[in-house]
Design an enzyme around this catalytic site. Structure first.
Site, PDB file in Angstrom:
ATOM      1  CD  GLU A   1      27.637  15.656 -82.135  1.00 13.35           C
ATOM      2  OE1 GLU A   1      28.544  15.126 -81.500  1.00 13.35           O
ATOM      3  OE2 GLU A   1      27.267  16.826 -81.989  1.00 13.35           O
TER       4      GLU A   1
ATOM      5  CB  CYS B   1      34.433   9.096 -85.512  1.00 13.89           C
ATOM      6  SG  CYS B   1      33.627   8.344 -84.091  1.00 13.89           S
TER       7      CYS B   1
ATOM      8  CB  CYS C   1      23.757   5.589 -76.987  1.00 16.12           C
ATOM      9  SG  CYS C   1      24.421   3.930 -76.717  1.00 16.12           S
TER      10      CYS C   1
ATOM     11  CB  CYS D   1      29.047   4.202 -71.151  1.00 15.50           C
ATOM     12  SG  CYS D   1      28.873   2.720 -72.145  1.00 15.50           S
TER      13      CYS D   1
ATOM     14  CB  CYS E   1      29.388   8.016 -72.850  1.00 17.86           C
ATOM     15  SG  CYS E   1      28.846   8.354 -74.522  1.00 17.86           S
TER      16      CYS E   1
ATOM     17  CB  CYS F   1      36.566   9.182 -77.264  1.00 18.80           C
ATOM     18  SG  CYS F   1      36.848   8.020 -78.524  1.00 18.80           S
TER      19      CYS F   1
HETATM   20  S1  SF4 Z   1      30.157   4.925 -74.937  1.00 24.88           S
HETATM   21 FE1  SF4 Z   1      28.312   6.202 -75.204  1.00 24.88          FE
HETATM   22  S2  SF4 Z   1      27.654   5.843 -77.327  1.00 24.88           S
HETATM   23 FE2  SF4 Z   1      29.099   4.191 -76.795  1.00 24.88          FE
HETATM   24  S3  SF4 Z   1      27.786   2.509 -76.032  1.00 24.88           S
HETATM   25 FE3  SF4 Z   1      28.387   3.697 -74.221  1.00 24.88          FE
HETATM   26  S4  SF4 Z   1      26.701   5.192 -73.960  1.00 24.88           S
HETATM   27 FE4  SF4 Z   1      26.536   4.359 -76.048  1.00 24.88          FE
END
Ligand code: SF4
Length: 374
Positions: free
Chosen positions: A86, A125, A132, A136, A139, A359
Protein backbone atom coordinates in the site's frame (compact mmCIF):
# COMPACT_ATOMS: atom_id res chain seq x y z
CA UNK A 1 18.99 0.31 -12.03
CA UNK A 2 20.81 3.60 -11.93
CA UNK A 3 22.46 5.47 -14.81
CA UNK A 4 25.76 3.63 -14.42
CA UNK A 5 24.11 0.21 -14.38
CA UNK A 6 21.95 1.01 -17.38
CA UNK A 7 25.07 2.28 -19.18
CA UNK A 8 26.77 -1.00 -18.34
CA UNK A 9 23.83 -2.94 -19.76
CA UNK A 10 24.14 -1.01 -23.02
CA UNK A 11 27.90 -1.58 -23.09
CA UNK A 12 27.31 -5.31 -22.67
CA UNK A 13 25.36 -5.38 -25.94
CA UNK A 14 27.92 -3.25 -27.77
CA UNK A 15 26.04 0.06 -27.51
CA UNK A 16 27.29 3.42 -26.20
CA UNK A 17 27.36 3.75 -22.41
CA UNK A 18 25.77 7.21 -22.53
CA UNK A 19 22.56 5.60 -23.72
CA UNK A 20 22.17 4.68 -20.04
CA UNK A 21 21.48 8.32 -19.22
CA UNK A 22 18.83 8.54 -21.92
CA UNK A 23 17.13 5.43 -20.62
CA UNK A 24 17.26 6.60 -16.99
CA UNK A 25 15.80 9.93 -18.03
CA UNK A 26 12.96 8.14 -19.81
CA UNK A 27 12.19 5.79 -16.93
CA UNK A 28 12.55 8.09 -13.94
CA UNK A 29 11.84 11.58 -15.26
CA UNK A 30 9.52 11.06 -18.22
CA UNK A 31 8.02 7.98 -16.53
CA UNK A 32 7.71 6.01 -19.73
CA UNK A 33 6.69 2.41 -19.21
CA UNK A 34 7.44 0.72 -22.49
CA UNK A 35 10.58 0.56 -24.57
CA UNK A 36 8.81 1.60 -27.77
CA UNK A 37 7.71 4.88 -26.19
CA UNK A 38 11.28 6.00 -25.52
CA UNK A 39 11.67 8.22 -28.54
CA UNK A 40 15.05 9.56 -27.44
CA UNK A 41 16.46 6.18 -28.47
CA UNK A 42 16.74 5.45 -32.22
CA UNK A 43 13.92 3.32 -33.59
CA UNK A 44 16.27 0.52 -34.62
CA UNK A 45 17.71 0.36 -31.13
CA UNK A 46 14.27 0.26 -29.57
CA UNK A 47 13.36 -2.62 -31.86
CA UNK A 48 16.53 -4.44 -30.93
CA UNK A 49 15.98 -3.93 -27.19
CA UNK A 50 12.45 -5.20 -27.47
CA UNK A 51 13.54 -8.23 -29.46
CA UNK A 52 16.22 -8.91 -26.83
CA UNK A 53 13.56 -8.87 -24.12
CA UNK A 54 14.35 -5.55 -22.46
CA UNK A 55 11.44 -4.09 -20.55
CA UNK A 56 10.95 -1.02 -18.41
CA UNK A 57 8.13 -2.22 -16.19
CA UNK A 58 7.30 -0.55 -12.90
CA UNK A 59 4.89 -1.37 -10.07
CA UNK A 60 1.26 -0.89 -11.07
CA UNK A 61 -1.53 0.76 -9.13
CA UNK A 62 -4.21 -1.94 -9.20
CA UNK A 63 -6.78 -0.43 -6.86
CA UNK A 64 -7.51 3.08 -5.59
CA UNK A 65 -9.47 4.10 -2.50
CA UNK A 66 -10.35 7.76 -2.17
CA UNK A 67 -11.06 9.37 1.18
CA UNK A 68 -13.49 12.17 1.79
CA UNK A 69 -10.44 14.24 2.83
CA UNK A 70 -8.77 13.77 -0.58
CA UNK A 71 -6.27 11.15 0.57
CA UNK A 72 -5.79 8.25 -1.83
CA UNK A 73 -4.73 4.78 -0.79
CA UNK A 74 -3.34 2.55 -3.50
CA UNK A 75 -2.84 -1.16 -3.74
CA UNK A 76 0.33 -1.44 -5.75
CA UNK A 77 1.54 -4.60 -7.38
CA UNK A 78 5.27 -5.23 -7.65
CA UNK A 79 7.00 -6.59 -10.70
CA UNK A 80 8.12 -9.99 -9.46
CA UNK A 81 4.92 -11.62 -8.21
CA UNK A 82 1.28 -10.79 -7.56
CA UNK A 83 1.82 -9.47 -4.03
CA UNK A 84 0.59 -5.99 -3.32
CA UNK A 85 1.65 -3.24 -0.92
CA UNK A 86 0.00 0.00 0.00
CA UNK A 87 1.07 3.51 -0.77
CA UNK A 88 -0.78 6.62 0.36
CA UNK A 89 -1.06 10.03 -1.28
CA UNK A 90 -1.93 12.92 1.03
CA UNK A 91 -2.42 16.03 -1.12
CA UNK A 92 -1.92 18.38 1.82
CA UNK A 93 0.26 16.23 4.03
CA UNK A 94 -0.65 15.50 7.64
CA UNK A 95 1.47 18.16 9.36
CA UNK A 96 4.06 15.49 10.13
CA UNK A 97 6.77 17.55 8.46
CA UNK A 98 6.06 20.65 10.56
CA UNK A 99 8.98 21.85 12.63
CA UNK A 100 11.65 19.59 11.20
CA UNK A 101 13.28 22.08 8.83
CA UNK A 102 11.23 21.12 5.78
CA UNK A 103 8.01 22.83 6.74
CA UNK A 104 6.33 25.17 4.36
CA UNK A 105 4.50 28.23 5.50
CA UNK A 106 2.51 28.59 2.32
CA UNK A 107 -0.79 27.05 1.41
CA UNK A 108 -1.05 23.32 0.84
CA UNK A 109 -1.95 23.86 -2.79
CA UNK A 110 -1.87 27.00 -4.86
CA UNK A 111 -3.19 27.67 -8.32
CA UNK A 112 -0.95 29.20 -10.95
CA UNK A 113 -2.15 31.72 -13.50
CA UNK A 114 -2.36 28.95 -16.03
CA UNK A 115 -4.85 27.29 -13.72
CA UNK A 116 -2.58 24.42 -12.75
CA UNK A 117 -2.76 23.44 -9.11
CA UNK A 118 0.75 23.40 -7.72
CA UNK A 119 1.56 21.18 -4.78
CA UNK A 120 3.22 22.50 -1.66
CA UNK A 121 2.75 19.99 1.08
CA UNK A 122 1.78 16.79 -0.67
CA UNK A 123 3.16 13.70 0.96
CA UNK A 124 3.57 10.14 -0.26
CA UNK A 125 3.71 7.43 2.38
CA UNK A 126 5.89 4.64 1.02
CA UNK A 127 6.08 0.93 1.93
CA UNK A 128 9.33 -0.99 2.24
CA UNK A 129 8.17 -4.55 2.86
CA UNK A 130 5.13 -6.70 2.15
CA UNK A 131 3.78 -7.00 5.70
CA UNK A 132 6.06 -6.54 8.69
CA UNK A 133 7.78 -8.72 11.28
CA UNK A 134 8.06 -6.12 14.03
CA UNK A 135 4.69 -6.82 15.62
CA UNK A 136 3.81 -3.45 17.11
CA UNK A 137 0.63 -4.20 18.98
CA UNK A 138 -1.31 -1.19 17.72
CA UNK A 139 -0.60 -1.74 14.01
CA UNK A 140 -2.72 -3.55 11.43
CA UNK A 141 0.24 -4.24 9.13
CA UNK A 142 1.72 -6.40 11.90
CA UNK A 143 -1.20 -8.80 11.46
CA UNK A 144 0.15 -9.77 8.03
CA UNK A 145 3.52 -10.91 9.35
CA UNK A 146 6.45 -10.45 6.98
CA UNK A 147 5.80 -11.81 3.52
CA UNK A 148 8.82 -10.45 1.73
CA UNK A 149 11.12 -7.50 1.27
CA UNK A 150 10.46 -5.08 -1.55
CA UNK A 151 13.29 -4.61 -4.02
CA UNK A 152 14.85 -1.17 -4.44
CA UNK A 153 13.05 -0.87 -7.77
CA UNK A 154 9.72 -1.69 -6.18
CA UNK A 155 10.22 0.89 -3.43
CA UNK A 156 11.30 3.66 -5.82
CA UNK A 157 8.78 2.46 -8.43
CA UNK A 158 5.87 2.99 -6.02
CA UNK A 159 6.85 6.61 -5.77
CA UNK A 160 7.24 7.04 -9.53
CA UNK A 161 3.83 5.42 -10.07
CA UNK A 162 2.20 7.90 -7.68
CA UNK A 163 4.08 10.91 -9.10
CA UNK A 164 2.82 9.85 -12.51
CA UNK A 165 -0.80 9.38 -11.40
CA UNK A 166 -0.80 12.80 -9.75
CA UNK A 167 1.01 14.54 -12.60
CA UNK A 168 3.67 15.83 -10.21
CA UNK A 169 6.31 18.01 -11.83
CA UNK A 170 9.48 17.23 -9.95
CA UNK A 171 11.43 20.43 -9.42
CA UNK A 172 8.31 22.59 -9.57
CA UNK A 173 6.02 20.83 -7.12
CA UNK A 174 7.11 20.10 -3.60
CA UNK A 175 6.53 16.56 -2.51
CA UNK A 176 7.48 14.97 0.78
CA UNK A 177 8.15 11.28 1.12
CA UNK A 178 7.70 9.40 4.36
CA UNK A 179 8.95 5.85 4.59
CA UNK A 180 6.24 4.99 7.08
CA UNK A 181 4.03 2.65 5.08
CA UNK A 182 4.05 -1.12 5.40
CA UNK A 183 7.20 -2.64 6.81
CA UNK A 184 10.29 -1.62 8.77
CA UNK A 185 12.70 0.04 6.32
CA UNK A 186 15.74 -0.74 8.46
CA UNK A 187 15.02 -4.46 8.26
CA UNK A 188 15.30 -4.12 4.48
CA UNK A 189 18.15 -1.66 4.70
CA UNK A 190 20.09 -2.33 1.50
CA UNK A 191 17.02 -2.06 -0.72
CA UNK A 192 15.65 0.91 1.19
CA UNK A 193 18.82 2.98 0.85
CA UNK A 194 19.30 1.95 -2.76
CA UNK A 195 15.75 3.14 -3.45
CA UNK A 196 16.54 6.46 -1.76
CA UNK A 197 19.57 6.85 -4.02
CA UNK A 198 17.42 6.22 -7.09
CA UNK A 199 14.83 8.71 -5.89
CA UNK A 200 17.43 11.38 -5.21
CA UNK A 201 19.84 10.85 -8.09
CA UNK A 202 17.55 9.63 -10.87
CA UNK A 203 14.07 10.91 -10.00
CA UNK A 204 15.36 14.23 -8.64
CA UNK A 205 13.66 14.37 -5.24
CA UNK A 206 15.32 16.01 -2.26
CA UNK A 207 16.46 13.83 0.66
CA UNK A 208 15.64 16.76 2.93
CA UNK A 209 12.00 16.20 2.05
CA UNK A 210 12.17 12.52 2.94
CA UNK A 211 11.73 11.05 6.39
CA UNK A 212 12.33 7.45 7.35
CA UNK A 213 10.73 6.12 10.47
CA UNK A 214 12.15 3.18 12.37
CA UNK A 215 10.76 1.20 15.25
CA UNK A 216 14.29 1.31 16.68
CA UNK A 217 16.44 -1.19 14.75
CA UNK A 218 19.82 -0.21 16.20
CA UNK A 219 22.10 -1.83 13.58
CA UNK A 220 20.04 -0.05 10.90
CA UNK A 221 20.37 3.32 12.65
CA UNK A 222 24.13 2.70 12.92
CA UNK A 223 24.35 2.18 9.17
CA UNK A 224 22.09 5.12 8.47
CA UNK A 225 24.38 7.38 10.52
CA UNK A 226 27.16 6.58 8.04
CA UNK A 227 25.21 7.66 4.94
CA UNK A 228 26.35 10.83 3.16
CA UNK A 229 24.12 13.86 3.69
CA UNK A 230 23.48 14.21 -0.04
CA UNK A 231 21.23 11.18 0.10
CA UNK A 232 20.32 10.78 3.76
CA UNK A 233 16.64 11.33 4.58
CA UNK A 234 15.65 12.71 7.97
CA UNK A 235 15.17 10.28 10.81
CA UNK A 236 12.09 9.60 12.89
CA UNK A 237 12.05 7.20 15.83
CA UNK A 238 8.73 5.53 16.41
CA UNK A 239 8.72 5.88 20.20
CA UNK A 240 5.08 5.39 21.18
CA UNK A 241 5.64 4.90 24.90
CA UNK A 242 7.01 6.93 27.79
CA UNK A 243 9.31 4.24 29.20
CA UNK A 244 10.71 0.76 28.57
CA UNK A 245 8.07 -0.95 30.66
CA UNK A 246 5.15 0.32 28.57
CA UNK A 247 7.15 0.12 25.33
CA UNK A 248 7.94 -3.56 25.93
CA UNK A 249 4.20 -4.20 25.88
CA UNK A 250 3.26 -1.94 22.99
CA UNK A 251 6.34 -2.64 20.84
CA UNK A 252 7.94 -5.99 21.73
CA UNK A 253 11.01 -5.03 19.67
CA UNK A 254 11.90 -2.84 22.65
CA UNK A 255 13.02 -5.94 24.57
CA UNK A 256 15.80 -6.33 22.02
CA UNK A 257 16.70 -2.66 21.62
CA UNK A 258 15.44 -0.60 24.56
CA UNK A 259 14.89 3.15 24.38
CA UNK A 260 18.35 4.13 25.62
CA UNK A 261 20.09 1.97 23.00
CA UNK A 262 17.95 3.48 20.25
CA UNK A 263 18.62 7.04 21.40
CA UNK A 264 22.34 6.29 21.67
CA UNK A 265 22.37 5.10 18.07
CA UNK A 266 20.34 8.14 16.93
CA UNK A 267 22.92 10.47 18.48
CA UNK A 268 25.45 9.25 15.90
CA UNK A 269 23.44 10.74 13.02
CA UNK A 270 25.03 14.07 12.11
CA UNK A 271 22.05 16.36 11.70
CA UNK A 272 22.05 19.18 9.16
CA UNK A 273 21.71 22.74 10.37
CA UNK A 274 18.12 23.28 11.59
CA UNK A 275 17.36 19.57 11.17
CA UNK A 276 15.58 17.85 14.02
CA UNK A 277 15.10 14.26 14.95
CA UNK A 278 11.43 13.33 15.21
CA UNK A 279 9.96 11.10 17.88
CA UNK A 280 6.68 9.68 16.61
CA UNK A 281 4.24 9.03 19.41
CA UNK A 282 0.96 7.17 18.98
CA UNK A 283 -1.49 8.03 21.74
CA UNK A 284 -3.30 4.91 22.90
CA UNK A 285 -6.29 5.70 25.09
CA UNK A 286 -5.51 4.97 28.77
CA UNK A 287 -2.17 3.33 27.87
CA UNK A 288 0.20 6.05 26.67
CA UNK A 289 -1.89 9.22 26.75
CA UNK A 290 -1.80 10.30 30.40
CA UNK A 291 -0.31 13.66 31.45
CA UNK A 292 2.32 11.83 33.57
CA UNK A 293 3.41 10.08 30.36
CA UNK A 294 3.90 13.47 28.72
CA UNK A 295 6.23 14.48 31.55
CA UNK A 296 8.22 11.25 31.11
CA UNK A 297 8.45 11.76 27.34
CA UNK A 298 9.71 15.31 27.89
CA UNK A 299 12.39 14.03 30.26
CA UNK A 300 13.39 11.41 27.74
CA UNK A 301 13.68 13.98 24.94
CA UNK A 302 15.72 16.33 27.14
CA UNK A 303 18.00 13.50 28.28
CA UNK A 304 18.69 12.63 24.66
CA UNK A 305 20.37 16.01 24.25
CA UNK A 306 19.20 15.96 20.63
CA UNK A 307 17.45 18.73 18.74
CA UNK A 308 14.18 16.87 18.59
CA UNK A 309 10.46 17.31 18.24
CA UNK A 310 7.56 15.03 19.02
CA UNK A 311 4.82 14.21 16.53
CA UNK A 312 1.66 13.04 18.22
CA UNK A 313 -0.81 10.80 16.44
CA UNK A 314 -4.07 9.78 18.02
CA UNK A 315 -4.33 6.03 17.45
CA UNK A 316 -6.30 5.09 14.36
CA UNK A 317 -8.65 2.20 14.99
CA UNK A 318 -8.35 -1.13 13.20
CA UNK A 319 -10.41 -4.30 13.45
CA UNK A 320 -9.19 -6.78 16.08
CA UNK A 321 -6.81 -4.36 17.79
CA UNK A 322 -7.57 -3.93 21.49
CA UNK A 323 -6.84 -0.24 21.96
CA UNK A 324 -8.99 2.84 21.99
CA UNK A 325 -8.57 6.25 20.39
CA UNK A 326 -8.07 8.95 23.01
CA UNK A 327 -10.61 11.76 23.14
CA UNK A 328 -9.74 15.06 21.46
CA UNK A 329 -9.56 16.55 24.95
CA UNK A 330 -7.04 13.94 26.17
CA UNK A 331 -4.91 14.57 23.08
CA UNK A 332 -4.99 18.28 23.74
CA UNK A 333 -4.07 17.87 27.43
CA UNK A 334 -1.13 15.64 26.44
CA UNK A 335 0.04 18.07 23.80
CA UNK A 336 -0.09 21.01 26.19
CA UNK A 337 1.69 19.07 28.94
CA UNK A 338 4.52 18.22 26.58
CA UNK A 339 4.68 21.77 25.27
CA UNK A 340 4.76 23.14 28.82
CA UNK A 341 7.89 21.06 29.38
CA UNK A 342 9.55 22.94 26.54
CA UNK A 343 9.38 20.16 23.95
CA UNK A 344 8.38 21.15 20.38
CA UNK A 345 5.26 19.13 19.75
CA UNK A 346 3.02 18.77 16.70
CA UNK A 347 -0.19 16.94 16.14
CA UNK A 348 -0.45 14.82 13.03
CA UNK A 349 -3.87 15.01 11.47
CA UNK A 350 -5.40 11.64 10.74
CA UNK A 351 -5.61 11.22 6.98
CA UNK A 352 -7.84 8.80 5.13
CA UNK A 353 -9.17 7.05 8.23
CA UNK A 354 -12.37 6.18 6.35
CA UNK A 355 -10.40 4.18 3.78
CA UNK A 356 -7.92 2.54 6.19
CA UNK A 357 -5.15 4.77 4.89
CA UNK A 358 -4.12 6.38 8.17
CA UNK A 359 -1.08 5.50 10.27
CA UNK A 360 -1.01 1.91 11.44
CA UNK A 361 -3.96 0.97 9.23
CA UNK A 362 -2.18 -0.39 6.17
CA UNK A 363 -3.13 -4.01 5.75
CA UNK A 364 -4.25 -4.20 2.15
CA UNK A 365 -7.83 -3.87 3.35
CA UNK A 366 -10.02 -3.92 0.29
CA UNK A 367 -12.92 -2.07 1.88
CA UNK A 368 -13.44 1.29 3.46
CA UNK A 369 -14.78 1.72 6.98
CA UNK A 370 -18.31 1.80 5.61
CA UNK A 371 -17.73 -1.42 3.70
CA UNK A 372 -17.47 -0.08 0.14
CA UNK A 373 -14.41 0.50 -1.99
CA UNK A 374 -14.59 4.14 -3.00
S1 SF4 B 1 4.20 0.16 13.13
FE1 SF4 B 1 3.52 -1.62 11.92
S2 SF4 B 1 4.65 -1.47 9.98
FE2 SF4 B 1 5.69 -0.11 11.45
S3 SF4 B 1 7.31 -1.40 12.37
FE3 SF4 B 1 5.52 -1.59 13.72
S4 SF4 B 1 4.44 -3.43 12.95
FE4 SF4 B 1 5.89 -2.77 11.34
Amino acid sequence: MNVAELGGAFAAIGEQTWRGRQLAEAIYRQRIVDVEGITTLPKTLRKRLKADGWSVARPRIVQVFTSIDGTERYLIQGCADGLTVETVWMPEGDEGETGDSAETVDEGVTTSQAGRVSLRRATICVSSQVGCAVNCQFCLTAKLGLQRNLSAGEIAGQVVAVLDRQGVEVGKDRVNLVFMGMGEPFLNYDNFIRAVRLLVEEVGLSPQRMTVSTSGIVPGIDRFAEEPQEIRPKLAISLNAPNDEVRNEVMPINRKWPIEAVVDAARKVRLRSKERLTFEYVLLGGVTDQPKHAVEVARLVRRSGLPAKVNLIAWNPGPGIPYSTPSAEAVDVFRRALGAEGVPVYLRRPRGRDIYAACGQLKRTVETTDGDPR
